[in-house]
Motif scaffolding. Structure first.
Motif, PDB file in Angstrom:
ATOM      1  N   SER A 190       0.986  -0.807   0.105  1.00 32.08           N
ATOM      2  CA  SER A 190      -0.032   0.117   0.409  1.00 32.08           C
ATOM      3  C   SER A 190       0.700   0.793  -0.297  1.00 32.08           C
ATOM      4  O   SER A 190       0.550   2.488   0.129  1.00 32.08           O
ATOM      5  CB  SER A 190      -0.717   0.323   1.390  1.00 32.08           C
ATOM      6  OG  SER A 190       0.179   0.018   2.784  1.00 32.08           O
ATOM      7  N   ALA A 191       2.204   1.371  -0.369  1.00 29.95           N
ATOM      8  CA  ALA A 191       3.231   3.053  -0.427  1.00 29.95           C
ATOM      9  C   ALA A 191       2.823   3.463  -1.217  1.00 29.95           C
ATOM     10  O   ALA A 191       2.931   4.721  -1.167  1.00 29.95           O
ATOM     11  CB  ALA A 191       4.394   2.142  -0.040  1.00 29.95           C
ATOM     12  N   ALA A 192       2.663   2.842  -2.729  1.00 30.34           N
ATOM     13  CA  ALA A 192       2.610   3.348  -3.340  1.00 30.34           C
ATOM     14  C   ALA A 192       0.837   4.142  -3.731  1.00 30.34           C
ATOM     15  O   ALA A 192       0.506   5.480  -3.982  1.00 30.34           O
ATOM     16  CB  ALA A 192       2.416   2.356  -4.748  1.00 30.34           C
ATOM     17  N   THR A 193       0.012   3.416  -3.062  1.00 24.23           N
ATOM     18  CA  THR A 193      -0.932   4.257  -2.507  1.00 24.23           C
ATOM     19  C   THR A 193      -1.002   5.282  -1.853  1.00 24.23           C
ATOM     20  O   THR A 193      -1.800   6.514  -1.834  1.00 24.23           O
ATOM     21  CB  THR A 193      -2.749   3.089  -1.698  1.00 24.23           C
ATOM     22  OG1 THR A 193      -2.478   1.992  -2.759  1.00 24.23           O
ATOM     23  CG2 THR A 193      -3.561   4.090  -2.407  1.00 24.23           C
ATOM     24  N   ALA A 194      -0.370   5.743  -1.185  1.00 21.61           N
ATOM     25  CA  ALA A 194       0.383   6.813  -0.313  1.00 21.61           C
ATOM     26  C   ALA A 194       0.568   8.231  -0.881  1.00 21.61           C
ATOM     27  O   ALA A 194       0.396   9.224  -0.748  1.00 21.61           O
ATOM     28  CB  ALA A 194       0.542   6.868   1.297  1.00 21.61           C
ATOM     29  N   MET A 195       1.004   7.866  -1.913  1.00 21.97           N
ATOM     30  CA  MET A 195       1.267   9.098  -2.589  1.00 21.97           C
ATOM     31  C   MET A 195       0.677   9.616  -3.459  1.00 21.97           C
ATOM     32  O   MET A 195       0.392  11.767  -3.570  1.00 21.97           O
ATOM     33  CB  MET A 195       1.896   8.112  -3.976  1.00 21.97           C
ATOM     34  CG  MET A 195       4.031   7.263  -4.395  1.00 21.97           C
ATOM     35  SD  MET A 195       4.258   8.563  -3.229  1.00 21.97           S
ATOM     36  CE  MET A 195       5.385   9.452  -3.893  1.00 21.97           C
ATOM     37  N   THR A 208      -0.774  16.212 -12.226  1.00 20.66           N
ATOM     38  CA  THR A 208      -1.245  16.039 -10.996  1.00 20.66           C
ATOM     39  C   THR A 208      -0.673  14.916  -9.809  1.00 20.66           C
ATOM     40  O   THR A 208      -1.026  15.059  -9.012  1.00 20.66           O
ATOM     41  CB  THR A 208      -2.535  15.898 -11.130  1.00 20.66           C
ATOM     42  OG1 THR A 208      -2.739  14.956 -12.193  1.00 20.66           O
ATOM     43  CG2 THR A 208      -2.768  16.636 -11.944  1.00 20.66           C
ATOM     44  N   PHE A 209       0.673  13.539 -10.273  1.00 22.89           N
ATOM     45  CA  PHE A 209       0.206  12.636  -9.691  1.00 22.89           C
ATOM     46  C   PHE A 209       1.262  12.803  -8.449  1.00 22.89           C
ATOM     47  O   PHE A 209       2.282  13.837  -8.612  1.00 22.89           O
ATOM     48  CB  PHE A 209       1.401  11.394 -10.183  1.00 22.89           C
ATOM     49  CG  PHE A 209       0.564  10.788 -11.526  1.00 22.89           C
ATOM     50  CD1 PHE A 209      -0.080   9.429 -10.780  1.00 22.89           C
ATOM     51  CD2 PHE A 209      -0.452  11.626 -12.471  1.00 22.89           C
ATOM     52  CE1 PHE A 209      -0.564   8.314 -12.056  1.00 22.89           C
ATOM     53  CE2 PHE A 209      -1.381  10.181 -13.060  1.00 22.89           C
ATOM     54  CZ  PHE A 209      -1.329   9.056 -12.867  1.00 22.89           C
ATOM     55  N   GLY A 210       1.029  12.844  -6.962  1.00 21.62           N
ATOM     56  CA  GLY A 210       1.687  12.989  -6.171  1.00 21.62           C
ATOM     57  C   GLY A 210       1.371  14.149  -5.589  1.00 21.62           C
ATOM     58  O   GLY A 210       2.011  14.522  -4.100  1.00 21.62           O
ATOM     59  N   LYS A 211       0.490  14.514  -5.828  1.00 22.00           N
ATOM     60  CA  LYS A 211      -0.844  15.941  -5.430  1.00 22.00           C
ATOM     61  C   LYS A 211      -1.917  15.575  -5.057  1.00 22.00           C
ATOM     62  O   LYS A 211      -3.159  16.179  -4.944  1.00 22.00           O
ATOM     63  CB  LYS A 211      -0.331  17.340  -6.682  1.00 22.00           C
ATOM     64  CG  LYS A 211       0.862  17.465  -6.975  1.00 22.00           C
ATOM     65  CD  LYS A 211       0.806  18.294  -7.419  1.00 22.00           C
ATOM     66  CE  LYS A 211       2.074  18.450  -7.818  1.00 22.00           C
ATOM     67  NZ  LYS A 211       2.847  19.957  -9.142  1.00 22.00           N
ATOM     68  N   GLY A 212      -2.173  13.909  -5.265  1.00 19.95           N
ATOM     69  CA  GLY A 212      -3.678  14.119  -5.234  1.00 19.95           C
ATOM     70  C   GLY A 212      -4.284  13.711  -6.702  1.00 19.95           C
ATOM     71  O   GLY A 212      -5.793  13.889  -7.046  1.00 19.95           O
ATOM     72  N   ALA A 213      -3.956  12.824  -6.976  1.00 21.33           N
ATOM     73  CA  ALA A 213      -4.281  12.238  -8.810  1.00 21.33           C
ATOM     74  C   ALA A 213      -5.187  10.460  -8.632  1.00 21.33           C
ATOM     75  O   ALA A 213      -5.146   9.889  -7.648  1.00 21.33           O
ATOM     76  CB  ALA A 213      -3.127  12.197  -9.392  1.00 21.33           C
ATOM     77  N   PRO A 214      -6.447  11.329  -8.800  1.00 21.20           N
ATOM     78  CA  PRO A 214      -7.198   9.959  -8.823  1.00 21.20           C
ATOM     79  C   PRO A 214      -6.781   8.786  -9.019  1.00 21.20           C
ATOM     80  O   PRO A 214      -7.064   7.901  -8.567  1.00 21.20           O
ATOM     81  CB  PRO A 214      -8.632  10.186  -9.166  1.00 21.20           C
ATOM     82  CG  PRO A 214      -8.520  11.432  -8.759  1.00 21.20           C
ATOM     83  CD  PRO A 214      -7.179  12.056  -8.723  1.00 21.20           C
ATOM     84  N   GLU A 215      -6.740   8.630 -10.714  1.00 21.17           N
ATOM     85  CA  GLU A 215      -5.376   8.175 -11.455  1.00 21.17           C
ATOM     86  C   GLU A 215      -4.919   7.339 -10.240  1.00 21.17           C
ATOM     87  O   GLU A 215      -4.135   5.802 -10.620  1.00 21.17           O
ATOM     88  CB  GLU A 215      -4.900   8.625 -12.546  1.00 21.17           C
ATOM     89  CG  GLU A 215      -5.906   9.285 -13.584  1.00 21.17           C
ATOM     90  CD  GLU A 215      -5.813  10.956 -13.133  1.00 21.17           C
ATOM     91  OE1 GLU A 215      -5.612  10.779 -11.718  1.00 21.17           O
ATOM     92  OE2 GLU A 215      -6.377  11.485 -14.403  1.00 21.17           O
ATOM     93  N   GLY A 216      -3.866   7.740  -9.653  1.00 19.17           N
ATOM     94  CA  GLY A 216      -2.865   6.894  -8.907  1.00 19.17           C
ATOM     95  C   GLY A 216      -2.751   5.896  -7.708  1.00 19.17           C
ATOM     96  O   GLY A 216      -2.830   5.087  -7.913  1.00 19.17           O
ATOM     97  N   VAL A 217      -4.548   6.555  -7.705  1.00 23.35           N
ATOM     98  CA  VAL A 217      -4.980   5.280  -6.566  1.00 23.35           C
ATOM     99  C   VAL A 217      -6.069   4.683  -7.184  1.00 23.35           C
ATOM    100  O   VAL A 217      -5.708   3.092  -6.560  1.00 23.35           O
ATOM    101  CB  VAL A 217      -6.264   5.985  -5.359  1.00 23.35           C
ATOM    102  CG1 VAL A 217      -6.685   5.086  -4.503  1.00 23.35           C
ATOM    103  CG2 VAL A 217      -5.315   7.469  -4.849  1.00 23.35           C
ATOM    104  N   ILE A 218      -6.228   4.732  -7.885  1.00 25.62           N
ATOM    105  CA  ILE A 218      -7.137   3.729  -9.287  1.00 25.62           C
ATOM    106  C   ILE A 218      -5.773   2.068  -9.348  1.00 25.62           C
ATOM    107  O   ILE A 218      -6.207   1.749  -9.235  1.00 25.62           O
ATOM    108  CB  ILE A 218      -7.872   4.241  -9.603  1.00 25.62           C
ATOM    109  CG1 ILE A 218      -8.889   4.623  -9.740  1.00 25.62           C
ATOM    110  CG2 ILE A 218      -8.448   3.080 -11.046  1.00 25.62           C
ATOM    111  CD1 ILE A 218      -9.887   5.794 -10.571  1.00 25.62           C
ATOM    112  N   SER A 219      -4.619   3.122  -9.959  1.00 26.47           N
ATOM    113  CA  SER A 219      -4.199   1.789 -10.409  1.00 26.47           C
ATOM    114  C   SER A 219      -3.246   1.292  -9.366  1.00 26.47           C
ATOM    115  O   SER A 219      -3.493   0.056  -9.823  1.00 26.47           O
ATOM    116  CB  SER A 219      -2.792   2.816 -11.398  1.00 26.47           C
ATOM    117  OG  SER A 219      -1.943   3.595 -10.588  1.00 26.47           O
ATOM    118  N   THR A 220      -2.641   2.133  -8.667  1.00 30.38           N
ATOM    119  CA  THR A 220      -2.071   0.593  -7.275  1.00 30.38           C
ATOM    120  C   THR A 220      -3.087   0.131  -6.715  1.00 30.38           C
ATOM    121  O   THR A 220      -2.964  -1.067  -6.499  1.00 30.38           O
ATOM    122  CB  THR A 220      -1.897   1.564  -6.272  1.00 30.38           C
ATOM    123  OG1 THR A 220      -2.762   2.726  -5.799  1.00 30.38           O
ATOM    124  CG2 THR A 220      -0.407   2.819  -7.120  1.00 30.38           C
TER     125      THR A 220
END
Length: 509
Positions: free
Chosen positions: A91-96, A294-306
């Motif tokens: 879950s570390a990547a999800t925290a990004m 936007t990644f690392g700043k609250g991008a929904p795509e990052g949460v979805i992918s991880t």
């Protein structure tokens, strides 16, 4: 049609039995707790639950174990999103991006996206388990002893290389140490005792379960008590509305498919695990995004992918486990040990000895994914209260469960000594940044490697030539040689020089 009927009947059986529903929901919720609490992982959860399922039938035991596995991988996202403290490495990547969303007052939206993405990832992983496992198992029926030996060696080497990227030899040493542990006791061909040092308790070899609990449980307990980690307080009311954002999910259809395929592919490689799958999927999503800034700043795509890759990796890890008997992730290592405890031998012969097993596993995976989604959507705010409990209070309870679990197998006090010795060794391995997963994989695959190599040598009169005369074994030999050579600096420099020379010549011509 038989596969679909078996899948349907198993799925119906689960959701029409009150007892199985209770086990499904309870194990999933327990897995979420293990995933949410830093230091308590899905691997440890499966390890502790394994011994409690000893008296259950195979289907019920598998339901409990897969449910805690799925819930444990999912549960780590709670602390990642709310506290920026990954509950698990996966879950570390999800925290990004999850934590920045929580800081922006969108914690509920992040939970909804992560939970729904996890469900979709599990479903896609389940499809690949059903489609690929029988195909790979049928191909593996053509394997001879040398192919099995090379396959076991490949699994240990690739696990060591990828779990210790800075210095792969550390992972290889752990794997070889695990193989050596597996040779202790009477060998399986001539029943001659090896490395027992006159200790009669070692004549029957080393039990897998105490090794698994010692390797994954004791280091976690010692490291947590040593660091005395303290959880940050978090107001449960700040989560906001917890609703699945289907509009955002629909816009990320391509991202979801790519992340799921990434999770399945990486999960199928022995010994890697969900954490690498999540980071790779995150990197791919960022590179292919129209708004990578936007990644690392609250991008929904990052949460979805991880989240998608994490759960798809569970299905991917089941493919080599069921078809070849080689676990694809650390929790799958524990699951393999549990199946062996229940006299189920995953591998190519599974289709013949138990043809309904793979469809039943896919049905259980899908049921566990549904239970995960329901528990995640309903119990999120209640789980946050549990996170406020100091982590060190859980450790004595976990230690007691480790002791009970190791002793329950055969009621042997010697297993407690074994668990303690392996646990201390694993703790120092962890301090030296030597990965533990290759050690455990070595213990499990060691007997197959030992017996297969000796059987092959006996069959061929001591000749190793069949290794390079058969196509499959030749491919495995080439891959193993490439893995070893890739860690030799001189070889790497030579390859880079060769590519640079070819590139310059092409440029001048």
């Amino acid at each position: 049609m038989d596969i679909l009927s078996t899948f349907g009947s198993m799925f119906w059986h689960i959701f029409t039995s009150p007892l199985l529903i209770l086990i499904l929901v309870g194990s999933t919720f327990l897995g979420i707790i293990f995933g949410a609490m830093p230091g308590l992982t899905a691997t440890l959860g499966v390890a502790l639950l394994t011994t409690l399922t000893y008296g259950l039938d195979n289907q019920t035991a598998l339901l409990a174990l897969l449910s805690i596995y799925v819930g444990g991988v999912y549960g780590g996202m709670y602390t990642s999103i709310l506290l920026n403290i990954p509950g698990t490495a996966a879950s570390a990547a999800t925290a990004m991006d999850g934590y920045p969303m929580a800081q922006q007052g969108q914690a509920g939206r992040a939970f909804g996206l992560a939970t729904t993405s996890s469900l979709i990832g599990s479903a896609i992983g389940m499809v690949f388990v059903a489609l690929l496992s029988p195909v790979i198992a049928k191909a593996a029926l053509q394997f001879t002893s040398y192919e099995y030996f090379l396959l076991a060696l490949f699994g240990i080497l690739i696990s060591g290389s990828l779990t210790s990227p800075e210095l792969a030899i550390k992972g290889w040493i752990a794997g070889l140490f695990g193989i050596w542990l597996s040779t202790i006791g009477q060998d399986h061909m001539q029943m001659y005792p090896r490395f027992t040092m006159g200790i009669h308790e070692l004549d029957n070899g080393i039990d897998v379960v105490p090794v698994l609990i010692g390797a994954f449980g004791i280091p976690q307990i010692m490291s947590v008590l040593e660091s005395k980690m303290k959880m940050k307080s978090m107001n449960a009311k700040s989560i906001g509305k917890l609703l699945p954002d289907f509009k955002t999910m629909f816009k990320n259809t391509r991202n979801i498919i790519a992340s799921a395929l990434t999770g399945v592919g990486i999960g199928a490689v022995p010994g890697i695990g969900e954490d690498i799958a999540a980071w790779v999927a995150y990197g791919i999503s960022r590179k292919t995004s129209k708004k990578p800034e936007t990644f690392g700043k609250g991008a929904p795509e990052g949460v979805i992918s991880t989240s998608t890759a994490n759960q798809a990796c569970v299905g991917g890890a089941m493919i080599p486990l069921l078809s070849l008997g080689i676990p694809g992730s650390p929790p799958a290592v524990m699951l393999l040990g549990a199946l062996m405890l229940h006299n189920v031998a995953p591998g190519p012969m599974l289709l013949k000895t138990n043809p309904s097993f793979i469809p039943e596993v896919t049905a259980i995976l899908f049921a566990a994914a549904i239970a995960m989604w329901v528990c995640g959507m309903i119990l999120s705010k209640q789980v946050i209260h549990i996170l406020r409990i100091p982590q060190t209070l859980f450790m004595p309870l976990i230690a007691v469960l480790c002791v009970i679990g190791s002793f329950a197998l055969g009621m042997r006090v010697f297993n407690l000594y074994l668990m303690g010795i392996i646990g201390i060794i694993s703790y120092f391995f962890m301090k030296l940044k030597v990965p533990i997963a290759p050690l455990v994989i070595g213990v499990i695959l060691g007997p197959m490697a030992d017996t297969s190599l000796r059987t092959g040598l006996k069959t061929t009169g001591g000749s190793l030539m069949p290794m390079i005369e058969r196509p499959i074994s030749l491919i495995l030999v080439c891959v193993i040689v490439m893995i070893i050579c890739s860690q030799i600096p001189a070889v790497n420099r030579g390859i880079r020089t060769l590519f640079s020379t070819v590139k310059n010549r092409l440029a001048t011509s």
